[in-house]
Scaffold this motif. Structure first.
Motif, PDB file in Angstrom:
ATOM      1  N   UNK A 144       0.854  -1.195   0.000  1.00 53.91           N
ATOM      2  CA  UNK A 144       0.000   0.000   0.000  1.00 53.91           C
ATOM      3  C   UNK A 144       0.888   1.243   0.000  1.00 53.91           C
ATOM      4  N   UNK A 145       0.851   1.982  -1.098  1.00 59.62           N
ATOM      5  CA  UNK A 145       1.771   3.117  -1.198  1.00 59.62           C
ATOM      6  C   UNK A 145       1.183   4.387  -0.603  1.00 59.62           C
ATOM      7  N   UNK A 146      -0.037   4.696  -1.005  1.00 61.99           N
ATOM      8  CA  UNK A 146      -0.590   5.962  -0.542  1.00 61.99           C
ATOM      9  C   UNK A 146      -2.106   5.911  -0.500  1.00 61.99           C
ATOM     10  N   UNK A 147      -2.695   6.999  -0.072  1.00 58.40           N
ATOM     11  CA  UNK A 147      -4.157   7.060   0.061  1.00 58.40           C
ATOM     12  C   UNK A 147      -4.855   6.849  -1.275  1.00 58.40           C
ATOM     13  N   UNK A 196      -8.870   1.637   6.802  1.00 55.16           N
ATOM     14  CA  UNK A 196      -7.475   2.093   6.731  1.00 55.16           C
ATOM     15  C   UNK A 196      -7.303   3.466   6.100  1.00 55.16           C
ATOM     16  N   UNK A 222      -0.447  -2.522   5.878  1.00 59.97           N
ATOM     17  CA  UNK A 222      -1.041  -1.619   6.872  1.00 59.97           C
ATOM     18  C   UNK A 222      -0.355  -1.793   8.226  1.00 59.97           C
ATOM     19  N   UNK A 237       2.417   3.157   4.473  1.00 59.34           N
ATOM     20  CA  UNK A 237       2.083   4.236   3.521  1.00 59.34           C
ATOM     21  C   UNK A 237       3.343   5.002   3.095  1.00 59.34           C
ATOM     22  N   UNK A 238       4.432   4.255   2.985  1.00 66.10           N
ATOM     23  CA  UNK A 238       5.727   4.833   2.579  1.00 66.10           C
ATOM     24  C   UNK A 238       6.176   6.015   3.442  1.00 66.10           C
ATOM     25  N   UNK A 293      -0.628  -6.638   3.307  1.00 62.73           N
ATOM     26  CA  UNK A 293      -0.993  -5.494   2.464  1.00 62.73           C
ATOM     27  C   UNK A 293      -0.210  -4.239   2.838  1.00 62.73           C
ATOM     28  N   UNK A 349      -1.348  12.936   5.827  1.00 60.00           N
ATOM     29  CA  UNK A 349      -1.884  14.298   5.745  1.00 60.00           C
ATOM     30  C   UNK A 349      -1.896  15.026   7.092  1.00 60.00           C
ATOM     31  N   UNK A 356      -5.187   3.324  -2.015  1.00 57.84           N
ATOM     32  CA  UNK A 356      -6.201   2.745  -1.130  1.00 57.84           C
ATOM     33  C   UNK A 356      -7.601   3.074  -1.629  1.00 57.84           C
ATOM     34  N   UNK A 357      -7.787   4.301  -2.080  1.00 57.80           N
ATOM     35  CA  UNK A 357      -9.123   4.709  -2.524  1.00 57.80           C
ATOM     36  C   UNK A 357      -9.533   3.991  -3.805  1.00 57.80           C
ATOM     37  N   UNK A 387      -4.221   6.075   6.784  1.00 53.98           N
ATOM     38  CA  UNK A 387      -3.548   6.744   5.665  1.00 53.98           C
ATOM     39  C   UNK A 387      -3.582   8.253   5.826  1.00 53.98           C
ATOM     40  N   UNK A 388      -4.752   8.749   6.240  1.00 55.81           N
ATOM     41  CA  UNK A 388      -4.897  10.198   6.408  1.00 55.81           C
ATOM     42  C   UNK A 388      -3.988  10.689   7.537  1.00 55.81           C
TER      43      UNK A 388
END
Lengths: 122, 600
Positions: free
Chosen positions: A1-4, B139, B258, B264-265, B256, B148, A7-8, B143-144
């Motif tokens: 999973x690289x980024x949002x 998830x 998580x 998320x890198x 995956x 972010x 995921x979306x 990620x957020x």
């Protein structure tokens, strides 16, 4: 999973599988699946609806079934239920007619007069 | 081809014990037989809540709720409903109020007053499918947060939300996280307390069984905030299904990405491990739990230092309950202000309650804070079964207290319940009617806490035993005038002096039953009477001569030959021989045996 974003994208794909469980659909297609309906080919009609709706990615339409309506000679019978509109009833359906109904009625919002049996006010 | 129908089979532990997995097998076989496999998808879900209706099936898009489905019913459901579109009415839920069929699950009374945040996915997604979790936004909060936001802004949202510990104490979550975050240490830990041990509480189990990824996501976010890269989930061994689904979910999350390195890198790495507890109640206490994770004997230690300064392996540790972590992703996705709008002044969000006892609808219910006790037990719980009346509810299990009907309009929050002498606890709600003896109920809870006392401190080890002895005496009809006062003195002393939460709260059921049901204690002591006809030693049996048909059934079933009489001769119980076992009462077909207490 690289980024949002990744995921979306995954989410969009996965949502299709559970969309039936989301509460509100714009249009409900109800196929009469009583004994005479099935004998007249309602199963094929139902399957064609599901396939067409999937191919066109219409996420706000659900397909469900009901029992005998009592007009055996007009089977397979299909009702299209839409919020605040009369129920449209089509009779003597077959897979090619289904394709036309999906195209013209469900996508473009115009009932197909040729197949129409009745319009029922709710 | 996507499916036209989803059939959700509840596979919470309660429905499974009622054969729901066999029902699922039968469904699959029948669907296969009628060649509907590509049209209908069968999904195992977590607990849907209305456990007394189990096994429960929920059929979409129709939203039909089937109750008490057995293997023998499956063929009819598949042929009539799934194939021909005729829902099987005899298996559908009926409103107990109007006796009418309820066609849509959302109209079932039990669900109407509920507000599901923590339980939103329980019973609506497949807990073993990561895809289904992702489909409902899974998830995205992690990620957020990672990409972010920063640890401070995440913490801010938790603070704004007003989230407090759902394990019972109600300590503000953001403070716990902040204390741990501020500790200077390279090594920190996140722990989840899933050692749910209160009799009658099963919400944590249901969340893990029904939505394990929510817990994992909440813990990972906590790890990000406090700067931890490792977490433990401490689950009791009596929850095998929860453990299995959790292990599976952790494996999926690792695969995956998580969980693991550079999620998320980003620089954030986090790993989780399940630790299985051996089922000691005291290990739900945080310091005992930490000792148990370390492989030591599960006994508490004095605090401070708190785990936020010195927790597992002596490192700063944040420790929260399952339900607390399950709220976290919703706060991140919707913002803290969203949750702050739900609930009361001091208690925000929702709380999951486990309803049990003499109540029509047992099961799990999630309601906004501020819901009244009355709404919970009558509107959702359906009240007592016909012919009975609820005289008290026990809130907060063995650490809590009872509440009587005149307080049922109290809005539930942490402070209001404590003020009543009960507590939020983990959310166990046990309803009791006139057939419950309050002295015996208090004795039951004390028996439990005596047994579970770890023995480390004197007040708990010796004091609870003393209290139990007095209660035992009272229920046996040997109570003395000074007993009530002795119970109160002991109770208050233990509360003030015990080392940990177990001892500090264990006297609560006794003190609160004395407060609200002192007359029952006094009846036991002075009149040797148990009005609920529960305490065996205070009950005698007599035969009503006018109703007795002299059938000899009672005499045959009497284990001590205490019943005189033969066919045609009206029976009589010889009181000096009778051991009050109640067999004659149970078997008499004419209702001629009378149960009496305090009559002479």
């Amino acid at each position: 999973m690289k980024n949002l974003e990744e995921l979306r994208k995954l989410r969009e794909k996965a949502q299709k599988e559970i969309q039936l469980r989301s509460k509100d659909a714009r249009i409900k297609v109800v196929v009469g699946m009583g004994t005479s309906g099935i004998a007249a080919g309602a199963r094929e009609v139902l399957k064609t609806f599901i396939n067409e709706i999937n191919q066109k990615n219409l996420t706000d339409v659900i397909v469900t079934q009901t029992g005998e309506k009592g007009m055996s000679s007009m089977e397979p019978i299909v009702e299209i239920h839409e919020e605040k509109k009369p129920v449209i009833v089509y009779g003597d359906m077959n897979p090619s007619k289904v394709k036309k109904v999906v195209e013209e009625h469900i996508v473009n919002g115009k009932a197909v007069d040729d197949y129409l049996i009745s319009m029922e006010e709710k | 081809m996507a499916h036209r129908m989803n059939v959700l089979v509840c596979s919470g532990a309660s429905c499974i014990s009622n054969n729901s997995l066999k029902v699922k097998e039968a469904l699959l076989a029948e669907i296969e037989r009628l060649d509907l496999k590509r049209e209908i998808k069968v999904i195992e879900t977590g607990c849907m809540g209305p456990c007394q209706l189990g096994p429960v099936l929920l059929v979409y898009p129709d939203e039909t709720l089937y109750k008490k489905v057995q293997v023998a019913d499956v063929r009819e459901i598949v042929e009539q409903h799934f194939l021909k579109g005729r829902p099987v009415e005899r298996l559908m839920y009926k409103s107990p109020l109007t006796d009418e069929l309820v066609h849509k699950s959302r109209d079932v009374d039990y669900f109407k007053k509920q507000y599901k945040i923590v339980l939103a996915n329980c019973g609506s997604i497949d807990p073993e499918s990561l895809d289904e979790y992702i489909a409902v936004g899974g998830y995205e909060a992690l990620g957020k947060a990672l990409t972010e936001m920063n640890p401070d802004s995440v913490l801010d949202e938790i603070k704004i939300s007003g989230l407090r510990g759902r394990g019972g104490g109600g300590f503000p979550t953001h403070l716990k996280w902040m204390f741990t975050k501020n500790e200077k240490s390279k090594e920190k830990y996140v722990i989840c307390n899933a050692d749910e041990g209160d009799p009658g509480a099963f919400m944590d189990r249901s969340v893990i069984e029904g939505d394990p990824h929510t817990l994992i996501e909440g813990m990972a976010i906590a790890g990000y905030v406090v700067g931890a890269s490792k977490g433990y989930i401490y689950v009791r061994a009596e929850y095998p299904l929860a453990i299995e689904r959790l292990e599976k979910a952790i494996a999926q999350a690792k695969e995956t990405g998580f969980l693991g390195e550079n999620i998320f890198q980003t620089d954030f790495s986090f790993d989780l491990e399940v630790r299985v507890g051996a089922g000691a109640f005291v290990c739900g206490e945080e310091t005992a739990l930490i000792h148990s994770i370390e492989g030591k004997r599960g006994t508490p230690r004095p605090r401070p230092p708190y785990p936020s300064a010195s927790g597992v392996w002596g490192k700063p540790t944040v420790l929260n309950n399952v339900e607390t972590y399950a709220n976290v992703r919703h706060i991140i996705l919707n913002g803290g202000a969203w949750m702050a709008k739900i609930g009361t002044e001091t208690s925000k969000g929702t709380k999951v309650f486990a309803l049990s006892g003499t109540i029509k609808n047992t099961g799990l219910a999630e309601v906004p804070m501020g819901t009244t006790i009355r709404e919970l037990i009558y509107d959702i719980g359906g009240g007592a079964p016909e012919g009975h009346e609820i005289k008290a509810v026990q809130l907060g299990g063995p650490s809590g207290g009872c509440v009587t009907p005149e307080y049922f309009d109290t809005p539930i929050d942490y402070e209001s319940l404590t003020a009543l002498g009960a507590m939020m606890g983990s959310g166990g709600v046990i309803a009791m009617d006139e057939t419950a003896c309050m002295v015996n109920t208090a004795k039951f809870f004390l028996d439990f806490t005596c047994f579970e006392s770890c023995g480390k401190c004197v007040p708990c080890r010796v004091g609870l035993k003393q209290m139990y002895g007095i209660l035992d005496k009272i229920t046996k009809g040997e109570g003395e005038e000074e007993d009530i006062e002795a119970l109160e003195t002991l109770g208050k002393t233990i509360k003030a002096t015990a080392l940990c939460g177990l001892g500090q709260t264990a006297p609560n059921p006794v003190l609160s039953t004395i407060k609200f049901f002192r007359h029952e204690y006094e009846e036991h002591i002075f009149e040797k009477k148990c009005r609920a006809l529960v305490c065996k030693d205070l009950i005698s049996y007599e035969i009503n001569k006018d109703a007795c048909k002299a059938c000899t059934l009672c005499a045959q079933k009497c284990p001590v030959d205490a019943i005189k009489g033969e066919r045609g001769v009206v029976h009589e119980i010889q009181q000096e021989k009778c051991i009050s076992c109640g067999n004659c009462y149970d078997v008499c077909p004419f209702g001629a045996v009378m149960r009496l207490s305090g009559e002479n």
